[in-house]
Design a protein around this motif. Structure first.
Motif, PDB file in Angstrom:
ATOM      1  N   VAL A   1       2.047  -9.920  -2.120  1.00  0.00           N
ATOM      2  CA  VAL A   1       2.529  -8.977  -1.040  1.00  0.00           C
ATOM      3  C   VAL A   1       3.612  -8.675  -1.265  1.00  0.00           C
ATOM      4  O   VAL A   1       4.788  -9.378  -1.225  1.00  0.00           O
TER       5      VAL A   1
ATOM      6  N   ILE B   1      -0.591  -6.059  -3.225  1.00  0.00           N
ATOM      7  CA  ILE B   1      -0.501  -5.291  -1.866  1.00  0.00           C
ATOM      8  C   ILE B   1       0.832  -4.795  -1.530  1.00  0.00           C
ATOM      9  O   ILE B   1       1.647  -5.528  -1.141  1.00  0.00           O
TER      10      ILE B   1
ATOM     11  N   GLU C   1      -5.940  -1.401  -1.510  1.00  0.00           N
ATOM     12  CA  GLU C   1      -5.192  -2.332  -0.255  1.00  0.00           C
ATOM     13  C   GLU C   1      -3.883  -2.068  -0.221  1.00  0.00           C
ATOM     14  O   GLU C   1      -2.979  -2.230  -1.376  1.00  0.00           O
TER      15      GLU C   1
ATOM     16  N   ASN D   1      -3.200  -9.873  -5.206  1.00  0.00           N
ATOM     17  CA  ASN D   1      -3.022 -10.165  -3.785  1.00  0.00           C
ATOM     18  C   ASN D   1      -1.574 -10.501  -3.599  1.00  0.00           C
ATOM     19  O   ASN D   1      -1.518 -11.017  -2.469  1.00  0.00           O
TER      20      ASN D   1
ATOM     21  N   TYR E   1      -0.375 -10.635   6.836  1.00  0.00           N
ATOM     22  CA  TYR E   1      -0.627 -10.956   5.684  1.00  0.00           C
ATOM     23  C   TYR E   1      -0.302 -12.747   5.751  1.00  0.00           C
ATOM     24  O   TYR E   1      -0.735 -13.203   4.683  1.00  0.00           O
TER      25      TYR E   1
END
Length: 254
Positions: free
Chosen positions: A9, A33, A52, A7, A77
């Motif tokens: 970014v 991501i 994702e 998860n 995000y």
């Protein structure tokens, strides 16, 4: 080994194809991501289908473009955990075949967005204690001939890697550079095809790569970049890491 990238970014300029595309795919596999800053929508769609990810289909020309990319990412995000500066092209603007105006444009398009993205992403990277990875090139240290603008930009990227590593020490943001040599990307293929006998030219290059007499795979560059973005590399900063089969430093007669 747990890279702890789930998860996270990660912004990636030129993230839809070539080395950038390989980094995006590798990040998805690790549960991160990737945010691909790349106008190549066909290639981007193929990566988006893997898991994702997010694509911002723009080319970074000026500071406002980078500022907008960061804004869009934060709106979607709410965080940025890493930045991979990767986009650029060896455009053959040399000292003999080129003009001062072409040189300045070449340096700008290969360098400025590295600074712009880092500048606008910095407040978020401070919060996340994130990482910056600059993709440079062996041409910055070996020269190539006929490509002054590109090598000037690539050399500056290596310098900024050390400069930013020092400046960002108080925030525990790591900054490193990955230096590829001969990697068979779409841009590299376009360059090879400019020769009268592309096959012979390619064979002459691979014969000089000490380890395995083969080109480096984009996935091998990606593996290093992804490691540097991970928690396993939290005490690595200010480094120039060569992923090139020994091409830059080993005797090519080997």
């Amino acid at each position: 080994m747990n890279l702890n990238l789930s998860n996270k970014v990660i912004l990636i300029s030129g993230g839809a194809k070539g080395i950038g595309g390989a980094i995006s795919k590798g990040l998805i596999a690790e549960g991160a991501i990737p945010v691909m800053i790349d106008p190549s929508e066909k290639e981007g769609a193929e990566i988006l289908a893997l898991g994702e990810a997010f694509q911002i289909p723009v080319r970074l020309f000026d500071a406002a473009d980078s500022e907008n990319v960061v804004k869009i990412t934060l709106e979607k995000y709410g965080r940025i955990d890493g930045l991979v500066n990767n986009a650029g092209a060896n455009d053959s603007v040399g000292l003999e075949k080129g003009s001062p105006e072409e040189f300045e444009k070449s340096v700008a398009k290969n360098l400025n967005h590295y600074y712009h993205l880092a500048h606008y992403a910095l407040p978020s990277l401070k919060k996340s204690k994130g990482s910056i990875v600059n993709i440079s090139s062996k041409t910055a240290v070996t020269g190539q001939g006929g490509t002054s603008g590109y090598t000037a930009a690539k050399g500056a990227q290596l310098s900024l890697t050390r400069e930013w590593a020092v400046e960002l020490l108080p925030y525990e943001i790591t900054v490193n550079a990955v230096i590829p040599a001969e990697v068979y990307t779409p841009l590299y293929e376009n360059w090879i095809n400019t020769f009268e006998d592309p096959k012979a030219k390619l064979e002459s290059i691979t014969a000089k790569i000490p380890l395995g007499k083969r080109m480096t795979k984009p996935e091998e560059i990606a593996a290093m970049a992804i490691f540097l973005l991970s928690d396993q590399a939290r005490h690595i900063t200010g480094q120039h890491l060569y992923v090139d089969g020994g091409y830059t430093h080993l005797d090519r007669s080997l």
